[in-house]
Design a protein around this motif. Structure first.
Motif, PDB file in Angstrom:
ATOM      1  N   ARG A   1      -1.846  -4.264   5.752  1.00 49.09           N
ATOM      2  CA  ARG A   1      -1.769  -2.883   6.199  1.00 49.09           C
ATOM      3  C   ARG A   1      -0.323  -2.474   6.466  1.00 49.09           C
ATOM      4  O   ARG A   1       0.045  -1.316   6.323  1.00 49.09           O
ATOM      5  CB  ARG A   1      -2.607  -2.715   7.470  1.00 49.09           C
ATOM      6  CG  ARG A   1      -2.877  -1.283   7.798  1.00 49.09           C
ATOM      7  CD  ARG A   1      -3.895  -1.156   8.877  1.00 49.09           C
ATOM      8  NE  ARG A   1      -3.479  -1.883  10.070  1.00 49.09           N
ATOM      9  CZ  ARG A   1      -4.219  -1.968  11.154  1.00 49.09           C
ATOM     10  NH1 ARG A   1      -5.395  -1.399  11.205  1.00 49.09           N
ATOM     11  NH2 ARG A   1      -3.793  -2.631  12.204  1.00 49.09           N
TER      12      ARG A   1
ATOM     13  N   MET B   1       3.627  -2.087  11.612  1.00 50.82           N
ATOM     14  CA  MET B   1       3.494  -3.184  12.574  1.00 50.82           C
ATOM     15  C   MET B   1       2.274  -4.028  12.253  1.00 50.82           C
ATOM     16  O   MET B   1       1.219  -3.516  11.909  1.00 50.82           O
ATOM     17  CB  MET B   1       3.355  -2.593  13.979  1.00 50.82           C
ATOM     18  CG  MET B   1       3.216  -3.626  15.070  1.00 50.82           C
ATOM     19  SD  MET B   1       3.671  -2.920  16.668  1.00 50.82           S
ATOM     20  CE  MET B   1       3.193  -4.221  17.781  1.00 50.82           C
TER      21      MET B   1
ATOM     22  N   ARG C   1      -6.352  13.490  13.111  1.00 49.96           N
ATOM     23  CA  ARG C   1      -6.880  12.507  12.164  1.00 49.96           C
ATOM     24  C   ARG C   1      -7.370  11.255  12.900  1.00 49.96           C
ATOM     25  O   ARG C   1      -8.399  10.689  12.556  1.00 49.96           O
ATOM     26  CB  ARG C   1      -5.773  12.134  11.175  1.00 49.96           C
ATOM     27  CG  ARG C   1      -6.285  11.445   9.939  1.00 49.96           C
ATOM     28  CD  ARG C   1      -5.133  11.020   9.049  1.00 49.96           C
ATOM     29  NE  ARG C   1      -5.645  10.518   7.798  1.00 49.96           N
ATOM     30  CZ  ARG C   1      -5.748  11.251   6.696  1.00 49.96           C
ATOM     31  NH1 ARG C   1      -5.373  12.503   6.701  1.00 49.96           N
ATOM     32  NH2 ARG C   1      -6.230  10.731   5.585  1.00 49.96           N
TER      33      ARG C   1
ATOM     34  N   ALA D   1      -3.371   3.312  14.181  1.00 48.94           N
ATOM     35  CA  ALA D   1      -3.471   4.514  13.362  1.00 48.94           C
ATOM     36  C   ALA D   1      -2.244   5.399  13.548  1.00 48.94           C
ATOM     37  O   ALA D   1      -1.741   5.991  12.588  1.00 48.94           O
ATOM     38  CB  ALA D   1      -4.741   5.284  13.716  1.00 48.94           C
TER      39      ALA D   1
ATOM     40  N   GLY E   1      -3.058   4.115   6.036  1.00 48.63           N
ATOM     41  CA  GLY E   1      -1.714   4.610   6.296  1.00 48.63           C
ATOM     42  C   GLY E   1      -1.180   5.474   5.161  1.00 48.63           C
ATOM     43  O   GLY E   1      -0.575   6.515   5.400  1.00 48.63           O
TER      44      GLY E   1
ATOM     45  N   ARG F   1       3.038  -0.387   3.015  1.00 47.06           N
ATOM     46  CA  ARG F   1       3.975   0.724   3.204  1.00 47.06           C
ATOM     47  C   ARG F   1       5.408   0.242   3.016  1.00 47.06           C
ATOM     48  O   ARG F   1       5.680  -0.950   3.022  1.00 47.06           O
ATOM     49  CB  ARG F   1       3.796   1.290   4.602  1.00 47.06           C
ATOM     50  CG  ARG F   1       2.469   1.997   4.761  1.00 47.06           C
ATOM     51  CD  ARG F   1       2.281   2.482   6.160  1.00 47.06           C
ATOM     52  NE  ARG F   1       3.534   2.986   6.706  1.00 47.06           N
ATOM     53  CZ  ARG F   1       3.815   2.986   8.005  1.00 47.06           C
ATOM     54  NH1 ARG F   1       2.939   2.540   8.857  1.00 47.06           N
ATOM     55  NH2 ARG F   1       4.959   3.445   8.426  1.00 47.06           N
TER      56      ARG F   1
ATOM     57  N   ILE G   1       0.779   4.403  14.275  1.00 45.28           N
ATOM     58  CA  ILE G   1       1.870   3.783  13.530  1.00 45.28           C
ATOM     59  C   ILE G   1       1.679   4.002  12.034  1.00 45.28           C
ATOM     60  O   ILE G   1       2.631   4.175  11.285  1.00 45.28           O
ATOM     61  CB  ILE G   1       1.951   2.281  13.872  1.00 45.28           C
ATOM     62  CG1 ILE G   1       2.445   2.133  15.291  1.00 45.28           C
ATOM     63  CG2 ILE G   1       2.864   1.556  12.908  1.00 45.28           C
ATOM     64  CD1 ILE G   1       2.561   0.720  15.745  1.00 45.28           C
ATOM     65  N   ASP G   2       0.418   4.022  11.620  1.00 45.70           N
ATOM     66  CA  ASP G   2       0.130   4.294  10.217  1.00 45.70           C
ATOM     67  C   ASP G   2       0.463   5.729   9.832  1.00 45.70           C
ATOM     68  O   ASP G   2       0.310   6.110   8.671  1.00 45.70           O
ATOM     69  CB  ASP G   2      -1.358   4.028   9.923  1.00 45.70           C
ATOM     70  CG  ASP G   2      -1.576   2.638   9.354  1.00 45.70           C
ATOM     71  OD1 ASP G   2      -0.575   2.002   8.972  1.00 45.70           O
ATOM     72  OD2 ASP G   2      -2.726   2.183   9.285  1.00 45.70           O
ATOM     73  N   GLY G   3       0.845   6.532  10.811  1.00 45.52           N
ATOM     74  CA  GLY G   3       1.291   7.889  10.494  1.00 45.52           C
ATOM     75  C   GLY G   3       0.211   8.949  10.627  1.00 45.52           C
ATOM     76  O   GLY G   3       0.390  10.074  10.174  1.00 45.52           O
ATOM     77  N   ALA G   4      -0.924   8.593  11.238  1.00 47.19           N
ATOM     78  CA  ALA G   4      -2.005   9.565  11.338  1.00 47.19           C
ATOM     79  C   ALA G   4      -1.739  10.554  12.474  1.00 47.19           C
ATOM     80  O   ALA G   4      -1.218  10.175  13.517  1.00 47.19           O
ATOM     81  CB  ALA G   4      -3.336   8.854  11.575  1.00 47.19           C
TER      82      ALA G   4
ATOM     83  N   VAL H   1       7.779   3.086  11.232  1.00 43.75           N
ATOM     84  CA  VAL H   1       7.765   1.633  11.315  1.00 43.75           C
ATOM     85  C   VAL H   1       6.364   1.166  10.923  1.00 43.75           C
ATOM     86  O   VAL H   1       5.415   1.931  10.997  1.00 43.75           O
ATOM     87  CB  VAL H   1       8.076   1.131  12.746  1.00 43.75           C
ATOM     88  CG1 VAL H   1       9.430   1.625  13.186  1.00 43.75           C
ATOM     89  CG2 VAL H   1       7.005   1.566  13.727  1.00 43.75           C
TER      90      VAL H   1
ATOM     91  N   ARG I   1      -0.389   9.608   5.095  1.00 37.29           N
ATOM     92  CA  ARG I   1       0.886  10.191   4.693  1.00 37.29           C
ATOM     93  C   ARG I   1       0.761  10.977   3.392  1.00 37.29           C
ATOM     94  O   ARG I   1       1.763  11.321   2.758  1.00 37.29           O
ATOM     95  CB  ARG I   1       1.935   9.089   4.544  1.00 37.29           C
ATOM     96  CG  ARG I   1       2.404   8.581   5.892  1.00 37.29           C
ATOM     97  CD  ARG I   1       3.066   7.238   5.809  1.00 37.29           C
ATOM     98  NE  ARG I   1       3.009   6.564   7.096  1.00 37.29           N
ATOM     99  CZ  ARG I   1       3.897   6.725   8.069  1.00 37.29           C
ATOM    100  NH1 ARG I   1       4.915   7.520   7.896  1.00 37.29           N
ATOM    101  NH2 ARG I   1       3.761   6.086   9.206  1.00 37.29           N
TER     102      ARG I   1
END
Ligand SMILES: Nc1ncnc2c1ncn2[C@@H]1O[C@H](COP(=O)(O)OP(=O)(O)OP(=O)(O)O)[C@@H](O)[C@H]1O
Ligand SMILES: [Mg+2]
Lengths: 411, 297, 290
Positions: free
Chosen positions: A147, A80, C194, C185, A100, A151, C187-190, A78, A104
């Motif tokens: 931000r 946010m 990291r 961070a 982000g 994504r 939620i950003d996938g870190a 998700v 990834r």
């Protein structure tokens, strides 16, 4: 890619305070759901639970078909926009946006390209080298938005993402977000305090109060058929007028008495099963209460009132008047010439009346149905019945999938 | 709440994460082995007749309250306790706090160059290594040193004449910056409207200070007193480097007596017992201040 | 002055009286401060003057300038080796303490740990315990373990004794980093690692620096612990060396002593200035959260 989101009997309790209570809500795949409600009603808590930042006290949360109660935010896919922005203070705008994607594992070129696109959309192109502390509030908010937008997650969660922008920018961003949603159709839960945003952007609007979901419906349905006094008062500006009334039936016809007049109920409207003769609350939207000279032929009722305050708004004027001992607000044309202390005639179409149970505040009038409305029963009713029965009944309702009109334009 | 009962167990109870233990472990191990261990060991040694050398260094035994009895009859210990209290009350509680407060207030109202220069000098005195402070104050108070010349007593060694006073002043000189910084921060955090209101009402500076600033600063003052007491109670380096506790036992405060009993007279057990008294005194003062801070609420 | 301009309409009396009063009080304030400043400056001045004086004694005097004292000290093997010892001792202590404090403070600030509050209270209490109490048991332990007279084992104990306060300090610094940044961070996938490396660590740099410098300053000046735990001349850090020189009148000249303690003081003064800069510097959390 399109994912449905489901809250299933979700509660969140902080110490002695219940922030969210028995939330049952499905956000359809690809839907833009707007969440509104007064401050402290549990909107942010709801988003945070969906993001995985807060674990529900009870109940289940599903994204797609997957139960995510115990999935960490990192793996929920998700994005946010935080109400408080939460920008990384030690990174410049570029790195904030890129974080982000880098996390990834996106390639450098792809990151650079997406950052540029996103920054252009949000008008941040010139600010990429600056740190958050060197930005204005509105600029920070756009970075926070960027931000998320950079994504392509399964679900967007936006907590008042436009609250700090000036009026012009807000209109522009509103259109931009709608355009992006039409293009990519990512399921979105959008929190706002702004009625215009709610009405224009949402496929459906969910109204919360005191941790309780009050009603979820398409904007027009919500406006035309509010489920209870709270929703009726919360949606619409100026606020709906509420006056006491009496319901009486004789010879199979029901009529309602209020503000010194009596009228049979409009054709097409019918009372709900629970309604009975006696005290009711009558709701009248200000735009339904018109100045006699400006009213159309279907406004068959006339009320006499003493003007108290006239607030000219330019394209219209709000007139507060005293009518049969009650203060009511009505919408007048801009240059009616009406002044305080003057006696005026107000006109009303009986078909536009709203009726609510005087005690529970729940609507007792089913007005001509708007297509595909999913109306939840409100707080008061759920409390009077036993909760288990109440819930199963709600689940039994077929989920009315309103096909958003925009889809047709796209496909 | 009725609903809660029907919903089963809470799903959001805080969970213990093993990774937290992993991060805590190295620090915990060090603290347990080299801090908690020695503390507990000290409580044991304090009740034994352990010695540094000789037969008692191997063949020592638990002697119960023997060390306590010995203390009560040990006039050096009794004098040392008084000196410690004198040192803490005189140099730290009164001297350091009062001068620190005075500096904080004066610096607030001084012109900028003076504020910067004097403030920096005071802080440098605090940052200097203790041994350096000991050396320069040793030099300052020697016969033929700056102090004796300033006072016109060229040949007097003030470190012999009034050793406790010199040591206390040197300690005050070094530590006053700490209280000054604490009070400056406290003053800065005072609501400025209150001060302005008092000023507008025409209160004199002294009145303003007595009846407005001082009560508002009370929590800061209590904190300062607590910290200053605890820090000064265990002061060793400065005094020891200047006098080794002398002349005679004129400056033998408890930390110095602990060291001498343990490593000069080789009485490890007795020395440790004395250090436990030091802990008791510290605990007593702490409780006193904590109570003082409670009372005001 | 400003009082006069600000109230042009007030009567003469009103203007003149506050003006004179304020000015007299200000004069007194500044005068008292200058006197106090001298009191703090004089003892230090001796060290500076004596260090460049060709023939100093205990009193401050205008020096007949020379650099011979500096040359003397820099040519002494014992002086240089004590600098080396101090560096090893304080350096090792600082690295150990800071690292362990950082590692312990993060979970104490952010994670759910049973009995966290009592634990923090014990930590706070421990940082107030007198070192005198620990010297004997630690000496006994070191005798038993054969750890005496090593700079590294001495540093280990210095680290243990400075760790409680360092943890406490560090936890307060981490508490001040908004937890929402870590949420963002995540939620950003870190990954956790990291997040620690790219969000938490950079934001705790000022706090880590303050903790490290504070620890270093203390370890640099530590006297009783190395005094008890080390004995060979090579392992004597600066404070112990200065103490030995002070006791050996005649063997060590005033001027050299002054130079030695001056040189020994410079690093901590510089570090302190650096720390206070860092502390009040431009770095803050401005813009992170509304
Ligand atoms: N971490 C927490 N601990 C305790 N109470 C909390 C916590 N987070 C939220 N609450 C409480 O839960 C309720 C709901 O808060 P929430 O932030 O969801 O409101 P909101 O609808 O987002 O309000 P706003 O429109 O002001 O942002 C509030 O009464 C709040 O005080
Ligand atoms: Mg909110």
């Amino acid at each position: 890619m399109l994912s449905e989101v489901r809250f299933d009997g979700v509660h969140k309790i902080f110490g002695a305070e219940t922030a969210v209570e028995d939330l049952n809500l499905t956000v359809n795949a690809g839907e833009f759901l707007v969440l509104v409600g007064p401050s402290g009603c549990g909107k942010t808590t709801t988003l945070r639970m969906l993001a995985g930042l807060e674990r529900p006290s009870y109940g289940r949360i599903l994204i797609g078909d997957k139960l995510v109660n115990n999935v960490s935010p990192r793996f929920r896919d998700v994005a946010m926009v935080f109400q408080s922005y939460a920008l990384y203070p030690h990174m410049n705008v570029y790195d904030n946006l890129a974080f982000g994607m880098r996390a990834r594992g996106a390639s450098k070129d792809l990151v650079a390209q997406r950052v540029k696109e996103t920054a252009d959309v949000l008008g941040l192109g010139k600010l990429l080298k600056r740190r958050p502390s060197e930005l204005s509030g509105g600029q920070r908010q756009r970075v926070a938005l960027g931000r998320a937008l950079i994504r392509q997650p399964q679900v967007f969660l936006m907590d008042e993402p436009l609250s700090n922008l000036d009026a012009g920018l807000r209109v522009q961003m509103r259109a931009e977000l709608s355009r992006l949603h039409q293009r990519f159709r990512v399921t979105t839960v959008y929190v706002t305090h702004d009625q215009v945003e709610a009405m224009t952007m949402g496929d459906r609007i969910a109204v919360m109060n005191n941790g309780r979901l009050q009603q979820v419906d398409a904007p027009e349905t919500l406006y035309d058929n509010p489920a209870n006094v709270f929703v009726a008062g919360f949606i619409g500006s100026p606020r709906m007028n509420f006056v006491p009334g009496r319901l009486a039936s004789s010879d199979g016809r029901t009529s309602v008495a209020f503000l010194g007049i009596t009228t049979p109920l409009g054709t097409g409207s019918r009372l709900t099963a629970g309604a009975s003769d006696g005290e009711v609350t009558v709701g009248i939207r200000p735009e339904d209460l018109m100045w006699r000279p400006a009213a159309g032929p279907d406004c068959t009722l006339t009320l006499s009132a003493d003007v108290d305050v006239v607030e000219p708004m330019g394209h219209e004027a709000y007139v507060t008047a005293l009518c049969a001992g009650e203060t009511v607000t009505s919408r007048f044309p801009p240059r009616s010439g009406v002044r305080p202390q003057e006696r005026v005639d107000l006109a009303l179409n009986p078909a536009r009346l709203h009726l609510f149970d005087a005690q529970s505040g729940i609507t007792i009038l089913q007005r001509p149905p708007a297509a595909g409305a999913e109306t939840l029963r409100s707080v008061g009713e759920a409390r009077t019945n036993d909760s288990a029965g109440g819930r199963s009944e709600r689940h039994g309702q077929p989920e009315a999938r309103r096909v958003p009109s925009r889809t047709e334009e796209i496909s | 709440m009725a609903v809660v009962g029907t919903l089963g167990p809470r799903l959001d109870r805080e969970r213990f994460q093993w990774s937290s233990l992993l991060m805590l472990a190295p620090g915990l191990v060090l603290l347990v082995v080299l801090f908690l261990g020695p503390v507990l060991y000290a409580f044991y040694i304090g009740f034994t007749n352990l010695a540094l050398v000789g037969s008692r260094s191997r063949d020592y035994s638990f002697t119960g309250l023997e060390n306590v009895a010995r203390m009560l009859g040990d006039y050096v210990f009794i004098k040392s306790s008084w000196l410690t209290i004198l040192f803490v009350v005189g140099s730290a509680i009164v001297g350091q706090s009062v001068l620190g407060m005075l500096l904080a207030i004066l610096l607030r109202n001084a012109v900028v160059p003076i504020r910067i220069v004097v403030g920096s000098i005071v802080i440098v005195a605090w940052v200097l290594p203790e041994i350096t402070v000991a050396l320069i104050w040793y030099a300052f108070s020697q016969a033929g040193g700056t102090l004796s010349i300033l006072l016109g007593h060229g040949g007097t060694n003030f470190l012999v004449l009034v050793p406790m006073l010199i040591v206390s002043v040197a300690n005050l000189w070094r530590n006053v910056a700490f209280s000054m910084l604490v009070f400056s921060a406290g003053l800065r955090n005072l609501p400025s409207e209150v001060l302005e209101a008092a000023e507008v009402e025409g209160a004199s500076a002294w009145r303003r200070y007595r009846s407005v600033i001082l009560p508002l600063l009370r929590p800061t003052i209590v904190t300062n007193l607590l910290l200053v007491t605890i820090l000064n109670l265990s002061e060793f380096t400065l005094i020891y480097a200047m006098t080794q506790g002398g002349p005679g036992i004129e400056t033998t405060t408890l930390p110095i007596y602990v060291y001498q009993e343990a490593f000069v007279f080789h009485q490890l057990g007795y020395g440790t017992a004395i250090s436990l008294v030091l802990v008791l005194i510290g605990a007593f003062f702490s409780l006193l201040f904590v109570r003082a801070s409670r009372r005001q609420v | 002055m400003s009082a006069v301009q600000a109230r042009p309409l007030a009567g003469d009396k009103l203007i003149v009286v506050p003006y004179r009063k304020v000015s007299a009080a200000a004069m007194a304030t500044n005068l008292v401060l200058i006197l106090l400043g001298c009191f703090f400056l004089l003892p230090m001045l001796w060290m500076v003057f004596a260090s460049i004086d060709s023939n100093p004694d205990w009193a401050i005097r205008i020096p007949s300038p020379t650099l011979a004292n500096f040359a003397d000290v820099l040519g002494r093997a014992d002086a240089l080796s004590s600098f080396r010892s101090s560096l090893i001792l304080a350096g090792t202590t600082t690295v150990l303490t800071t690292l362990l404090a950082l590692l312990s403070a993060y979970p104490l600030s952010r994670m759910h740990i049973p009995f966290k509050r009592p634990f923090m209270l014990v930590i706070l209490f421990a940082s107030g315990l007198p070192v005198s109490m620990l010297v004997v048991p630690v000496y006994q332990m070191y005798v038993y373990l054969g750890w005496l007279d090593s700079l590294y084992t001495t540093a280990l104990f210095l680290a243990a004794s400075s760790l409680p306060f360092a943890i406490w300090l560090m936890k307060n610094f981490i508490d001040a980093v908004p937890v929402e940044l870590e949420h963002a961070a995540a939620i950003d996938g870190a990954s956790t690692f990291r997040i620690l490396r790219e969000v938490v660590l950079p934001l705790t740099v000022p706090g880590t620096a303050v903790t490290a410098i504070y620890t270093f300053i203390n370890a640099w000046g530590a006297f009783i612990i190395p005094f008890v735990l080390t004995y060979s001349p090579d392992n004597q850090p600066g404070p112990v060396e200065i103490y030995n020189f002070m006791g050996s009148h005649g063997l060590f000249k005033f001027g050299d002593l002054a130079v030695f303690s001056l040189l020994f003081s410079v690093p901590v003064i510089v570090l302190y200035l650096f720390m206070s800069r860092y502390f009040s510097g431009a770095f803050n959390f401005g813009g992170a959260v509304k």
